[in-house]
Design a protein around this motif. Structure first.
Motif, PDB file in Angstrom:
ATOM      1  N   GLY A 250     -34.726 -28.444  36.527  1.00  0.00           N
ATOM      2  CA  GLY A 250     -35.605 -27.400  37.030  1.00  0.00           C
ATOM      3  C   GLY A 250     -34.912 -26.148  37.521  1.00  0.00           C
ATOM      4  O   GLY A 250     -35.446 -25.444  38.389  1.00  0.00           O
ATOM      5  N   LEU A 251     -33.738 -25.844  36.967  1.00  0.00           N
ATOM      6  CA  LEU A 251     -32.997 -24.639  37.333  1.00  0.00           C
ATOM      7  C   LEU A 251     -32.727 -23.784  36.112  1.00  0.00           C
ATOM      8  O   LEU A 251     -32.896 -24.223  34.967  1.00  0.00           O
ATOM      9  N   ARG A 252     -32.292 -22.547  36.344  1.00  0.00           N
ATOM     10  CA  ARG A 252     -31.797 -21.701  35.262  1.00  0.00           C
ATOM     11  C   ARG A 252     -30.296 -21.926  35.117  1.00  0.00           C
ATOM     12  O   ARG A 252     -29.616 -22.275  36.096  1.00  0.00           O
ATOM     13  N   PRO A 253     -29.741 -21.701  33.917  1.00  0.00           N
ATOM     14  CA  PRO A 253     -28.293 -21.894  33.741  1.00  0.00           C
ATOM     15  C   PRO A 253     -27.459 -21.097  34.736  1.00  0.00           C
ATOM     16  O   PRO A 253     -26.421 -21.590  35.201  1.00  0.00           O
ATOM     17  N   ASP A 254     -27.902 -19.876  35.080  1.00  0.00           N
ATOM     18  CA  ASP A 254     -27.101 -19.066  36.002  1.00  0.00           C
ATOM     19  C   ASP A 254     -27.185 -19.565  37.444  1.00  0.00           C
ATOM     20  O   ASP A 254     -26.478 -19.058  38.323  1.00  0.00           O
ATOM     21  N   GLU A 255     -28.009 -20.568  37.695  1.00  0.00           N
ATOM     22  CA  GLU A 255     -28.087 -21.157  39.032  1.00  0.00           C
ATOM     23  C   GLU A 255     -27.210 -22.400  39.175  1.00  0.00           C
ATOM     24  O   GLU A 255     -27.096 -22.970  40.268  1.00  0.00           O
TER      25      GLU A 255
END
Length: 389
Positions: A250-255
């Motif tokens: 449930g995250l973005r790659p940049d996170e």
């Protein structure tokens, strides 16, 4: 200068001292003073990457001229005052009640299996006659290994095969969270791409243990493209690895970063149990580097953490009850467990727990437990008080 040394000792005679001083010479002298006088036969040193390893090794040899030393760089230390980062920790084994036999194993990324087997065989021969079995009630193996060698699985398997059912525990050397280079020291010398095997005879009761704090979910990720030699996964479920992993949690790659890797570990099922295969870092091309060996076709399960405090307390309490009281613990704690505790703001409680059970050791890039190389685990050897008679 204000003293920063802390020390503790067990009734078994093992003494532990730490120093937070930045100078290798000053840290060694302060930790030596904190250890106090004692008839030591071997000293294990865990230390931060900012120390000059060559200077530290020489200083230890000069400070303890007749005592062999072993040690490695860390991703953090665990000492008498809890968790440290960038300090020096000394664990001194007494001459009475223990016999410590060690060997440095070099070039483990090229000749690891052969050299580890021979080292284990030579150390075994020092303890028992040929063609006899080691007594696992009185002997255990302790392993320190380069955490960037990508050789831990082969080393552990080779040693475990040679020493049969004698229990093995250990940790992979770290360098903070830089993933650049790790260092081993042995009797005044510095080595890289190396391991140190110790076979230790003990007159005191001991228990080897492990504890972990995660539970599997129903989310599966299959390794569909990988560089197995370098432990890099390029694709999961036929999608770019970092993107697919991020979507699964449930995250973005940049996170993505060390804290998310600690909070959402990947596990594999082996013989009915789940073991972590933790992510080390995300690479610029969107691939993921791992702390443990990986293969194409490997099926990961996304896990979620349980309460790290209660899980660790339960294990240490059980060991304490089995031994009739823990005297001291030499522990190897994954750096991701420390990061997870920090992200959940329970580091102070972990410090208190480790102090309660006299845990001394370091934060690792991987943990060894018998024939397994693990991640996101605390492994250790707990000593009890000698039973007379």
């Amino acid at each position: 200068m204000q003293a920063s040394a802390k020390s503790t000792s067990g009734s078994c005679g093992i003494r532990v001292a730490s120093s937070a001083l930045s100078s290798p010479a000053a840290a060694v002298q302060e930790a030596k003073a904190a250890l106090g006088s004692g008839d030591f036969q071997h000293i294990i040193a865990f230390f931060g990457i900012d120390y000059d390893a060559n200077l530290l090794a020489r200083t230890l040899a000069e400070a303890f001229p007749s005592i062999p030393t072993s040690g490695c760089t860390t991703a953090g230390e665990i000492g008498p005052d809890g968790m440290m980062q960038g300090g020096l920790l000394l664990i001194a084994f007494p001459r009475h009640g223990f016999k410590v036999h060690t060997e440095l194993i070099t070039d483990i990324d090229q000749f690891g299996v052969e050299r580890a087997t021979h080292a284990a065989r030579r150390l075994k021969a020092k303890i028992c006659p040929p063609d006899t079995r080691l007594d696992r009630k009185n002997v255990f193996a302790l392993l320190l290994v380069d955490g960037l060698s990508n050789a831990e699985e082969n080393i552990v398997a080779a040693i475990h095969w040679e020493i049969e059912d004698v229990e093995l525990v250990g940790g992979s050397a770290g360098d903070g969270i830089c993933f650049d280079h790790t260092t081993m020291i042995h009797n005044g010398h510095v080595a890289r791409r190396a391991a140190i095997l110790m076979m230790i005879e003990s007159d005191y009761p001991f228990r080897v243990f492990k504890t972990q704090n995660f539970e599997p979910t129903g989310i599966k990720l299959v390794v569909t493209a990988a560089d197995t030699e370098n432990r890099i996964v390029h694709e999961l479920n036929a999608e770019p690895a970092a993107r697919e992993y991020a979507a699964a949690i449930g995250l973005r790659p940049d996170e993505l970063g060390p804290f998310s890797f600690a909070s959402y570990p990947l596990v594999v099922k082996v013989g009915g149990d789940y073991y972590c295969r933790s992510i080390r870092n995300m690479n610029p091309d969107g691939s993921l580097s791992f702390f443990c060996a990986i293969d194409e076709g490997l099926v990961f399960t996304v896990a979620r953490p349980r309460d790290i405090l209660s899980a660790t307390e339960t294990t240490l309490s059980d060991v304490d009850a089995t031994l009739g009281g823990i005297d001291i613990v030499v522990g190897f704690d994954c750096v991701l467990r420390r990061l997870d505790a920090e992200s959940r703001q329970i580091r102070h409680q972990m410090d208190e727990l480790y102090k309660k059970y006299s845990v001394a050791g370091f934060h690792t890039y991987g943990e060894q437990y018998n024939a397994m190389h693990l991640n996101q685990t605390l492994t250790g050897i707990a000593f009890g008080r000698r039973v007379e008679g």
